[in-house]
Write a protein that holds these residues in place. Structure first.
Motif, short mmCIF file in Angstrom:
data_model
loop_
_atom_site.label_atom_id
_atom_site.label_comp_id
_atom_site.label_asym_id
_atom_site.label_seq_id
_atom_site.Cartn_x
_atom_site.Cartn_y
_atom_site.Cartn_z
N ARG A 95 0.80 -1.22 0.00
CA ARG A 95 0.00 0.00 0.00
C ARG A 95 0.84 1.27 0.00
NH1 ARG A 95 -0.27 2.40 4.87
NH2 ARG A 95 0.57 1.29 6.67
N THR A 96 2.11 1.19 0.42
CA THR A 96 2.97 2.37 0.45
C THR A 96 3.81 2.51 -0.81
OG1 THR A 96 4.73 1.13 1.55
CG2 THR A 96 3.15 2.28 2.96
N ASP A 97 3.64 1.60 -1.74
CA ASP A 97 4.53 1.56 -2.90
C ASP A 97 3.79 1.98 -4.17
OD1 ASP A 97 6.92 1.18 -4.20
OD2 ASP A 97 7.13 -0.93 -3.70
N LEU A 98 4.54 2.15 -5.24
CA LEU A 98 3.96 2.42 -6.55
C LEU A 98 4.88 1.82 -7.61
CD1 LEU A 98 5.79 5.08 -7.64
CD2 LEU A 98 4.31 6.23 -6.00
N ILE A 99 4.39 1.72 -8.81
CA ILE A 99 5.14 1.10 -9.91
C ILE A 99 5.45 2.15 -10.97
CG2 ILE A 99 5.01 -0.58 -11.79
CD1 ILE A 99 3.37 -2.36 -9.92
N ILE A 100 6.67 2.10 -11.49
CA ILE A 100 7.10 2.97 -12.58
C ILE A 100 7.15 2.15 -13.85
CG2 ILE A 100 8.88 4.56 -13.39
CD1 ILE A 100 7.56 5.38 -10.75
N SER A 101 6.45 2.61 -14.89
CA SER A 101 6.35 1.81 -16.12
C SER A 101 7.64 1.87 -16.94
CB SER A 101 5.17 2.29 -16.97
OG SER A 101 5.47 3.54 -17.57
N LYS A 102 7.85 0.85 -17.72
CA LYS A 102 9.01 0.84 -18.62
C LYS A 102 8.69 1.65 -19.87
CE LYS A 102 8.38 -3.36 -21.41
NZ LYS A 102 8.96 -4.68 -21.73
N GLY A 103 9.73 2.01 -20.62
CA GLY A 103 9.55 2.78 -21.84
C GLY A 103 10.56 3.91 -21.94
N ARG A 104 10.28 4.84 -22.82
CA ARG A 104 11.19 5.95 -23.09
C ARG A 104 10.54 7.28 -22.71
NH1 ARG A 104 11.15 2.91 -27.64
NH2 ARG A 104 10.09 4.50 -28.90
N GLU A 127 15.37 7.60 2.16
CA GLU A 127 14.14 7.92 2.89
C GLU A 127 13.04 6.91 2.64
OE1 GLU A 127 10.88 11.57 3.27
OE2 GLU A 127 12.54 11.70 1.85
N HIS A 128 12.93 6.43 1.40
CA HIS A 128 11.84 5.52 1.03
C HIS A 128 12.34 4.14 0.60
CE1 HIS A 128 9.31 9.34 0.03
NE2 HIS A 128 9.17 9.00 1.30
N ARG A 129 13.63 3.91 0.66
CA ARG A 129 14.19 2.64 0.19
C ARG A 129 13.64 1.46 1.00
NH1 ARG A 129 19.15 1.49 -2.07
NH2 ARG A 129 18.75 3.38 -3.28
N GLY A 130 13.03 0.51 0.30
CA GLY A 130 12.51 -0.69 0.93
C GLY A 130 11.19 -0.52 1.65
N ARG A 131 10.71 0.73 1.81
CA ARG A 131 9.48 0.97 2.56
C ARG A 131 8.40 1.65 1.74
NH1 ARG A 131 13.51 3.10 5.54
NH2 ARG A 131 12.74 5.21 5.22
N GLY A 132 8.81 2.47 0.79
CA GLY A 132 7.83 3.25 0.06
C GLY A 132 7.46 4.51 0.81
N ILE A 133 6.31 5.11 0.45
CA ILE A 133 5.87 6.38 1.03
C ILE A 133 4.92 6.08 2.18
CG2 ILE A 133 4.92 8.65 0.53
CD1 ILE A 133 5.41 8.09 -2.43
N GLU A 134 5.37 6.29 3.40
CA GLU A 134 4.58 5.92 4.58
C GLU A 134 3.86 7.11 5.21
OE1 GLU A 134 7.03 2.17 6.42
OE2 GLU A 134 7.91 4.17 6.70
N ALA A 135 4.51 8.26 5.26
CA ALA A 135 3.94 9.41 5.98
C ALA A 135 2.76 10.00 5.21
CB ALA A 135 5.01 10.48 6.17
N ALA A 136 1.74 10.40 5.94
CA ALA A 136 0.57 11.01 5.31
C ALA A 136 0.94 12.34 4.67
CB ALA A 136 -0.52 11.22 6.36
N GLY A 137 0.27 12.64 3.57
CA GLY A 137 0.52 13.90 2.88
C GLY A 137 0.33 13.79 1.39
N CYS A 138 0.55 14.92 0.74
CA CYS A 138 0.45 14.98 -0.72
C CYS A 138 1.85 15.10 -1.30
CB CYS A 138 -0.40 16.18 -1.13
SG CYS A 138 -0.71 16.29 -2.91
N TYR A 139 2.12 14.37 -2.36
CA TYR A 139 3.47 14.29 -2.91
C TYR A 139 3.46 14.51 -4.42
CZ TYR A 139 4.56 11.91 1.51
OH TYR A 139 4.72 11.59 2.83
#
Length: 480
Positions: A95-104, A127-139
């Motif tokens: 739930r704290t992670d996201l995926i970056i698509s492949k391509g150019r 800051e986010h290595r291995g955990r993703g975005i945990e803190a509440a907020g807008c990014y």
């Protein structure tokens, strides 16, 4: 960056308006000529991409760096085999992670290629290595792009085994990093972010990152005339390419004080590390220098460089060498060398720097933890008559890794440096230039909710491009 690259000088200047380099028969051919030709063509191609497609964007059929959180984020151009792979990744996504698509994707005309779908948490900084975005907020999720040099120290495959492992040409590599910036409040769109895009850019890469003047120390005119000497007095025994690089960034007068380091040969004296002792004081090198000039000696200053620091910047330790044993290829330093946890197969490099302490009241360098302190509006003596001056300005914010290259020549006893009104010109850093593009606005709820998409910001060009991209993104494309 051009560090650790053994070049005579960097002669490319876009202000000259040169369209190509023309070879002439019977003339000396220099590395600078070949490199300038490559720089001319590269600038032409990248400028053309910006003019045709905007400051950033990707091809509709293979647009990379999309932020994916649910299956609804998949677009029709994802081919079947990729769709099956990504659907599995999305269903298993933390739930704290996201995926970056492949391509150019092109950022300021620079081609960035992602050859696989990847998890942000495995690619992110500390800051986010291995955990993703945990803190509440807008990014804001954005792409940071720059270039770095690659030599045989970084990639042994570049050595030619048929010539006994001889070092040949170096390369420049496009490096990209997906990063996040915390916004002060929830954003409804790109144009009403707080802080706004220009403010974020200024924080990541200030437009005013220092200005430097360089000269060979002037001799008193009367004594020079009596001794038959020229006013320029570079006294080095060889032609050199000096590299002046910012070590600790920041504003002058603030703590910690900004500082710099220099190398008389563009950082070429560097060695691949075989092992680092547990106390981080003794280093065993993979190979030793071919002569004393290109080696490491007691009293000199060194720096340990790894992939993590290259990606995320920052100033490392600059200890002094206290013991050297060429037979075992070992050196010992007076301060522990702290390294990041580099991934398997990544090179660990030990680089020599040449700054030495002097008498500050006479223009000598004041060293703190191995780095020379920046003093603005005063000539600082490097060595062999070379002097530098950092121009004073309240808007200057020095950034770690920025650099200037200075060619010193024995034949003239002077440095090659642009003049303005008969005085050395104050020039901004030659690099490292970073380029940025927004990818998405996301939000993490305060109730333990996972990452949710607010607005995708990747821009596609080509078929149906206008229908798939918010108009506000095109506004950014025009204004950068």
């Amino acid at each position: 960056m051009m560090k650790n690259v053994d070049i005579s000088r960097d002669s490319f200047d876009p202000a000259n308006g040169f369209s190509r380099v023309i070879w002439q028969q019977g003339r000396v051919q220099l590395d600078a000529d070949l490199n300038e030709q490559a720089s001319i063509m590269l600038r032409t191609l990248r400028t053309m991409m910006i003019d045709l497609t905007g400051r950033y964007g990707g091809p509709f059929a293979a647009c990379g760096f999309r932020v994916l959180l649910t299956e609804e984020d998949l677009v029709e151009e994802v081919v079947a085999q990729d769709r099956d792979e990504v659907v599995v990744m999305l269903r298993q996504l933390e739930r704290t992670d996201l995926i970056i698509s492949k391509g150019r994707y092109y950022v300021d005309g620079i081609l960035c290629e992602n050859d696989r779908f990847l998890h942000y948490s495995q690619h992110a900084g500390a800051e986010h290595r291995g955990r993703g975005i945990e803190a509440a907020g807008c990014y804001l999720v954005y792409l940071d792009v720059w270039e770095r040099e690659v030599t045989a120290l970084d990639d042994e495959a570049m050595s030619e085994v048929a010539l006994g492992g001889a070092d040949t040409a170096a390369r420049m590599r496009v490096v990209w990093q997906v990063r996040t910036a915390t916004l002060r409040e929830r954003a409804r769109g790109f144009m009403n972010m707080n802080p706004p895009w220009p403010e974020l850019l200024a924080g990541w890469q200030n437009r005013h990152r220092g200005a430097l003047r360089v000269r060979a120390r002037e001799v008193d005119s009367q004594s020079a005339a009596g001794m038959g000497e020229a006013r320029a007095t570079y006294r080095g025994p060889e032609n050199q390419l000096y590299r002046i690089e910012i070590h600790q960034g920041g504003k002058s007068g603030e703590r910690p004080r900004p500082s710099f380091k220099f190398s008389r040969d563009n950082g070429v004296v560097a060695f691949r590390v075989e092992s680092l002792a547990e106390d981080c004081l003794t280093v065993t090198l993979r190979e030793w220098a071919r002569d004393e000039t290109m080696g490491i000696a007691v009293g000199q200053i060194v720096e340990l460089v790894d992939e993590e620091r290259l990606l995320h910047g920052g100033a490392g330790a600059l200890p002094k060498v206290v013991w050297v044993d060429p037979a075992s290829r070992q050196i010992k330093v007076d301060t522990a060398l702290r390294k990041h946890a580099s991934r398997e197969g990544e090179a660990l490099i030990l680089r020599r720097w040449d700054q030495q302490p002097g008498e500050p009241r006479k223009g000598g360098l004041e060293l703190v933890d191995g780095a020379a302190q920046i003093v603005e509006d005063e000539w600082l003596a490097l060595e062999d008559g070379i002097e530098v001056m950092f121009e004073r300005s309240p808007t200057h914010v020095y950034r770690s890794g920025d650099y200037w290259l200075v060619a010193a020549r024995v034949a003239t006893g002077d440095v090659i440096w642009p003049q303005h009104g008969g005085e050395p010109a104050a020039l901004p850093p030659q690099g490292v230039e970073h380029h940025y593009a927004p990818l998405a606005l996301v939000e993490v709820g305060s109730e333990g909710d996972g990452v949710k998409m607010i607005l995708p910001l990747t821009r596609c060009f080509g078929r149906h491009a206008v229908d798939n991209v918010p108009d506000e993104v095109f506004v950014f494309s025009e204004h950068g």
